[in-house]
Structure formats: structure tokens, C-alpha cells
Design an enzyme around this catalytic site. Structure first.
Site, PDB file in Angstrom:
ATOM      1  N   HIS A 198     127.142  18.407  77.211  1.00 23.37           N
ATOM      2  CA  HIS A 198     125.957  19.101  77.101  1.00 23.37           C
ATOM      3  C   HIS A 198     126.121  20.143  75.861  1.00 23.37           C
ATOM      4  O   HIS A 198     125.251  20.420  74.899  1.00 23.37           O
ATOM      5  CB  HIS A 198     125.461  19.555  78.094  1.00 23.37           C
ATOM      6  N   GLU A 442     118.686   6.600  84.457  1.00 20.82           N
ATOM      7  CA  GLU A 442     120.195   6.721  83.954  1.00 20.82           C
ATOM      8  C   GLU A 442     121.071   6.567  85.324  1.00 20.82           C
ATOM      9  O   GLU A 442     122.408   7.058  85.033  1.00 20.82           O
ATOM     10  CB  GLU A 442     120.186   8.226  83.434  1.00 20.82           C
ATOM     11  N   ASP A 466     124.012   9.675  80.700  1.00 20.64           N
ATOM     12  CA  ASP A 466     124.644   9.350  82.141  1.00 20.64           C
ATOM     13  C   ASP A 466     124.584   7.955  82.455  1.00 20.64           C
ATOM     14  O   ASP A 466     125.261   7.457  83.343  1.00 20.64           O
ATOM     15  CB  ASP A 466     123.424  10.207  83.087  1.00 20.64           C
ATOM     16  N   CYS A 513     116.220   8.173  75.456  1.00 20.63           N
ATOM     17  CA  CYS A 513     116.412   9.420  74.817  1.00 20.63           C
ATOM     18  C   CYS A 513     117.806   9.902  75.076  1.00 20.63           C
ATOM     19  O   CYS A 513     118.305  11.004  74.671  1.00 20.63           O
ATOM     20  CB  CYS A 513     115.441  10.429  75.608  1.00 20.63           C
TER      21      CYS A 513
END
Ligand code: PEP
Ligand code: MG
Length: 587
Positions: A198, A442, A466, A513
Site C-alpha cells: 500500500h 479479490e 489481493d 481496479c
């Protein structure tokens, strides 16, 4: 040749955010300081006191700069703590005693200052008064800062970054990354991490070149060392020679001209050569990115990661604070759609406002993350749902749930959403009653039961970061296994196809995404597999659009067919690479 010249060292890491940066290292370590102890020659004692005075001045300036920044980024209330820090620096008792101790012992000023400060810290922390006990923490913090200045050593907080420097850290948490001052960070280098951690996603959104997985870089360099960061090839060069600087100057020029070639399509439609228009949306983390969404002409937002609002504050944001942030984005982009994802904390994103809610976990990526945490805390979840619903009255909002693993979670979320709507009706507050609700795919179980989930929602958005992590059992933040994180794996390709098919069978739009959507390299494969929309970091839009405009969808379908038939991921990768190079005219 200059005999003092340090030799150049080249370190290979993982390219995480494109760009080239050259500057001095800002070494950010959490470890304890090592304070040397030695006797100062009598004829150097005046200079030693001057060194101490100078360190106090520099620290004072540093704190003032941080104070201005914190007021700007967080709040005045949070900046007040630095007033207390300035007071410590002006504390005549602490300073006077340090100098007296120095004159008596003749030991270096760091040792004297640390001895006296530790005595104060000890004394304050034993007092039975909360206010005075907090003073101990202030003295501790300031002592560390002064010692860092005196020793020219690594920083202990990213808020100390006030000059243009390259951040070098073992790892950076998403909340630390969210607090980085973009005008001061030239580049980001971490020992740990992978392309989809992240912190890296934040770096990319801030257009800061980054290289991760540099193993032991923090041990190999010193604060202030000169570094060249090559975020294209994942290379770090310590103490680059004149020759390297010249070479990178040329590379940067070439990259700039390539980027301006990509930017030439910025205002043109994302349409394939065979006339198919593709919807390209943006991923954002903060309201101030609305300007970037517009600048790169995205068709609205496909993923707004709301957790950054929660990560950047020590307090849980209220419904009003959330509503204000969401409304700013939604109204700022109306009539374009904004897909707001509900809170996705846990995993590598802790919840600073209420750490007890998740608590320590042995396996956080498989723990109480995202929708699981929200369903266990219905009031917290409904507060967010009300804020999102209220924002929906100001434009076009789509709601999206992260980490869905089965239909039960969608059912439970729907009940809470209905309750939130009823509460707003009772209050007489407006919202869009027809707001569309989507599911992130995900988790492998969600991919397998796409047909069942499709009956209960309005769209799918695939989180490849993920999905690949869980499908291949590869921790997305672990640099040692990052090479195994392979979007060309047949399991990934087959799963993507299955999700697209199950969505389409129920007439749902299917978007991606995850970071794969912003990687122009994989875009033809995704489109060929049937993905309808792509959402990515805004700065990546031109490269994706450029490729879309240079390809035919019919060719991409053929590529996907060949990739699905392929059994060897390396060969799939080669197919994808050839398709990309041909259209981008890369040799
Ligand atoms: C993903 O997992 O691909 C995704 C988009 O969500 P995040 O990266 O925030 O986990
Ligand atoms: Mg995710």
C-alpha cells in the site's frame, strides 16, 4: 582522481513507482540511537558548547517547520504538541545543567545532554500527575531530535522530512506514507515491500519515484549519502559517479520525451483502432486528488480507498468529517461517477483511531480485515454508510464492498445499508435511493461463486492485488517472494476469465481496479479476457490510453485466447510482451 571520492554502489531492487530522482538520503530508522562517549580536548571545549547551541537552533527550526506542516496536513490541535516540544528546547534548567555537567566531566556534549535528559525523563515519568507524565514523553522526543542533529544520524519520524530528500527506510506503513510531504520527498526506497504494497500505491499516486525490496540498503548507506533512484528499472545507485549522473541525465531526457508522447493522447478518447470505447477511471485515496482525476481526464473514480481518511488521523473520523470528504470528491467530479469503497483496514493497514478494534493478529491478511471488521462493528459501518449515502445526493455515487468472500456478507451488508437509509429518511436527509452497489472480487472464493454474488449486486470490480496474493498464496508485501507474484500465472488468467464470464452472464459490468489495470503491459490481456472498465492511479492513465488507441480489441481477444491455452507462465509473459512492444513501438 579525488582520493576522498566514495565508490559507486549499484543495488537492484523492485521497480515500484516510475521516475528518476537524485538527492541525499533521509535515513528513516526506528531503532535506538547509539551515543558515542569520549573526552573533549580542553582547547575544543568552547567549540563543543557552540556545537550544542547550534544543534538547539537547528532542532528549533526543524520543529517549527514540522509544526507548519502538521497544521496544514492534520489540524492545529495536533500541531499544539510541538509547542510543548519548543518549550523543552528553551528549558534553561535542562540546558544549564547539561553545560555544567560538560564543564565538570569534559565528556562530549551528546553524552552530557543525554545523561541529564534521561534524569529528567525518569523524574517526570514517576510523578503521579498525568500532565507532568506527558512532559516526560515530550522531553524524550526532543532529546532524540537534538541527538540526531548532533550525531548527524537517521531520523525517527517521517515528519522530520522537511527538505527535499530521498526517504530510505526498512519499510513504510500506509499511514506513514499518507503523511509524507510530497513536496519534500524526492524518492522512496525501502528494504522490504513489493509493487502492490500500500505504501507503494501511495508513492505512485504522488508521482514519487520508488524502488522497494532493496534488502539491506538501510544498513549500507548513511544519512545524507547521495543517491540516484531509477524507478523504471528498480535500481538504486549510491554515490553515483559523474559518468552515471550524465548517463541518467540522458535516460531522464529520453523518458521525458516518451512520457510526453504518452501525454499527447491525454485529451483524446480511449478508443481502440477497431472503434471500441473503453472506460478508464481513477483510483484515489484523498479528496485533493480530484484535480489529478480531472487533469488526466478519467471517467470518474473507480476506486476511492476511504481508509486513508482513517489512517491519517489518531481519531476516528465522525460522520460529518467523512461526509465532508466524500462530498468534496463527489460534487467535485459530478456528473462523473465515483465508486466509494467502504473501509478496508486490517492487513497492512492498522486503525490508529481505535487499535483495539482489530488488535494484534498472527495472520493479519487473513484476519479481521475490511468488510469482516465492519460487519462486526455495525455502528462504525453504518456511520460510514450514512456519510456515503449523504454524499450521493451531490452527484453520482457507487458503493463497493471490499474483501467479500461469500453471499452472506453481501446480505448482512445490505441489511445495514437499508438501516442506514431508514435512519437518514427519519432525519430528513437526502440521498440517492438508486445508488448502485458493487462487490470487489479479490478473494478466490468470491471468484468461484461469481454467479451467486452477481445475483446480489450491480457490478463487479476485481482487486487483482489481493486476488493474486490469495490465489497464489504470495504475501503482496514480502520482497523475498515478490518474483513469484505473477499475473501471467495460468490460475490468474483463468480466474479473471471466469469472473468476467459470470459477471456478464448476469449482465453486470466487470472492472479491474488492482494495479494490473494501470500496467499498460497487461491491459490488452485484461480487455481481451472481457474486462469492461479499468481503474488506476491517475498518473498511469496516459500510458494505458496510448496503448488502447494503438490496438484492436479483436487482436486483444486473440491474445487472451492464446494466453488461456498456454500452460507456461513465461511463454504467456512473452506473448503479452510482444503484443505490448509492437504497439508501443518499443525495441
Ligand atoms: C486490490 O486488492 O487489488 C485492490 C484494489 O485493493 P487494495 O489494493 O486497496 O487492497
Ligand atoms: Mg484489496
Amino acid at each position: 582522481m579525488d582520493p576522498n571520492a566514495k565508490s559507486e554502489v549499484v543495488i537492484q531492487g523492485i521497480a515500484a513507482s516510475k521516475g528518476i530522482a537524485y538527492g541525499q538520503a533521509f535515513l528513516y530508522l526506528q531503532s535506538e540511537l547509539e551515543i558515542p562517549r569520549y573526552t573533549v580536548d580542553p582547547d575544543k571545549r568552547i567549540a563543543e558548547i557552540a556545537r550544542f547551541d547550534q544543534a538547539l537552533v537547528v532542532t528549533r527550526q526543524q520543529i517549527s517547520k514540522i509544526q507548519v506542516q502538521v497544521t496544514k496536513n492534520l489540524s492545529e490541535e495536533e500541531a499544539l504538541i510541538f509547542d510543548a516540544h519548543q518549550m523543552v528546547l528553551e528549558d534553561q534548567a535542562l540546558i544549564g545543567e547539561t553545560i555544567r555537567d560538560f564543564e565538570k566531566s569534559g565528556l562530549n556534549i551528546e553524552t552530557c545532554f543525554n545523561n541529564i535528559a534521561q534524569r529528567y525523563i525518569q523524574a517526570f515519568s514517576e510523578i503521579d500527575d498525568e500532565y507532568l507524565r506527558e512532559r516526560a514523553a515530550d522531553i524524550k522526543d526532543v532529546t532524540k531530535r537534538v541527538l540526531h542533529v548532533l550525531l548527524g544520524q537517521a531520523a525517527t519520524s517521517l515528519t522530520e522530512l522537511v527538505e527535499k530528500r530521498i526517504i530510505v527506510a526498512h519499510d513504510i506503513s500506509p499511514s506513514e506514507a499518507a503523511g509524507i510531504d510530497r513536496s519534500a520527498a524526492l524518492g522512496i526506497l525501502t528494504d522490504a515491500g513489493s509493487r502492490t504494497s500500500h505504501a507503494v500505491i501511495v508513492a505512485r499516486s504522488m508521482k514519487i519515484p520508488a524502488v522497494v525490496g532493496t534488502s539491506d540498503l538501510t544498513k549500507r548507506i548513511k544519512n545524507g549519502d547521495w543517491l540516484m533512484v531509477d524507478g523504471y528499472d528498480g535500481v538504486v545507485i549510491v554515490n553515483p559517479t559523474e559518468h552515471t549522473l550524465f548517463r541518467y541525465g540522458a535516460i531522464q531526457k529520453a523518458k521525458k520525451s516518451f512520457e510526453s508522447r504518452l501525454m499527447s493522447v491525454n485529451d483524446l478518447p480511449a478508443e481502440t483502432l477497431d472503434g471500441v470505447a473503453i472506460t478508464l477511471r481513477a483510483n484515489i485515496e484523498k479528496p485533493d486528488e480530484v484535480a489529478l482525476v480531472k487533469q488526466y481526464r478519467a471517467d470518474g473514480v473507480g476506486l476511492y480507498r476511504t481508509e486513508f481518511l482513517f489512517l491519517s488521523s489518531m481519531k476516528m473520523p465522525t460522520e460529518e468529517q467523512q461526509y465532508a470528504a466524500y462530498r468534496e470528491i463527489v460534487a467535485g467530479l459530478a456528473p462523473a461517477p465515483v465508486t466509494i469503497r467502504t473501509l478496508d483496514v486490517g492487513g497492512d493497514k492498522p486503525l490508529p483511531g481505535d487499535p483495539q478494534l482489530i488488535g494484534p493478529e498472527a495472520n493479519p491478511f487473513m484476519g479481521l480485515r475490511a468488510i469482516r471488521m465492519c460487519l462486526e462493528n455495525p455502528e462504525l459501518f453504518k456511520t460510514q454508510l450514512r456519510a456515503i449515502l449523504r454524499a450521493s445526493a451531490h452527484g453520482r455515487v457507487e458503493l463497493m464492498y471490499p474483501m467479500i468472500s461469500g453471499t452472506d456478507e453481501l446480505d448482512r451488508a445490505r441489511v445495514l445499508l437499508e438501516e442506514a437509509k431508514a435512519e437518514l429518511k427519519k432525519r430528513g436527509q437526502a440521498f440517492d435511493a438508486k445508488m448502485r452497489v458493487g462487490t470487489m472480487i479479490e478473494i478466490p472464493s468470491a471468484a468461484i461463486i461469481g454467479d451467486l454474488l452477481a445475483e446480489k449486486c450491480d457490478f463487479f470490480s476485481i482487486g487483482t492485488n489481493d486476488l493474486i496474493q490469495y490465489l497464489l498464496a504470495i504475501d503482496r508485501g514480502n520482497n523475498r517472494i515478490a518474483h513469484l507474484y505473477d499475473p501471467s500465472h495460468p490460475a490468474v488468467i483463468r480466474t479473471l476469465k471466469q469472473i468476467a464470464d459470470s459477471g456478464h452472464a448476469a449482465k453486470l459490468k466487470v472492472s479491474v481496479c488492482g494495479e494490473m489495470a494501470g500496467d499498460a503491459f497487461y491491459v490488452p490481456l485484461l480487455l481481451g479476457l472481457g474486462i469492461d472498465e479499468l481503474s488506476m492511479t491517475p498518473t498511469l492513465l496516459p500510458s494505458v490510453k496510448f496503448l488502447i488507441r494503438a490496438m484492436k480489441l479483436s487482436d486483444a481477444k486473440k491474445l487472451a485466447k492464446d494466453a488461456l491455452a498456454q500452460t507456461d507462465p513465461k511463454k504467456t509473459h512473452a506473448l503479452v510482451e510482444a503484443f505490448y512492444n509492437e504497439r508501443m513501438m518499443v525495441e
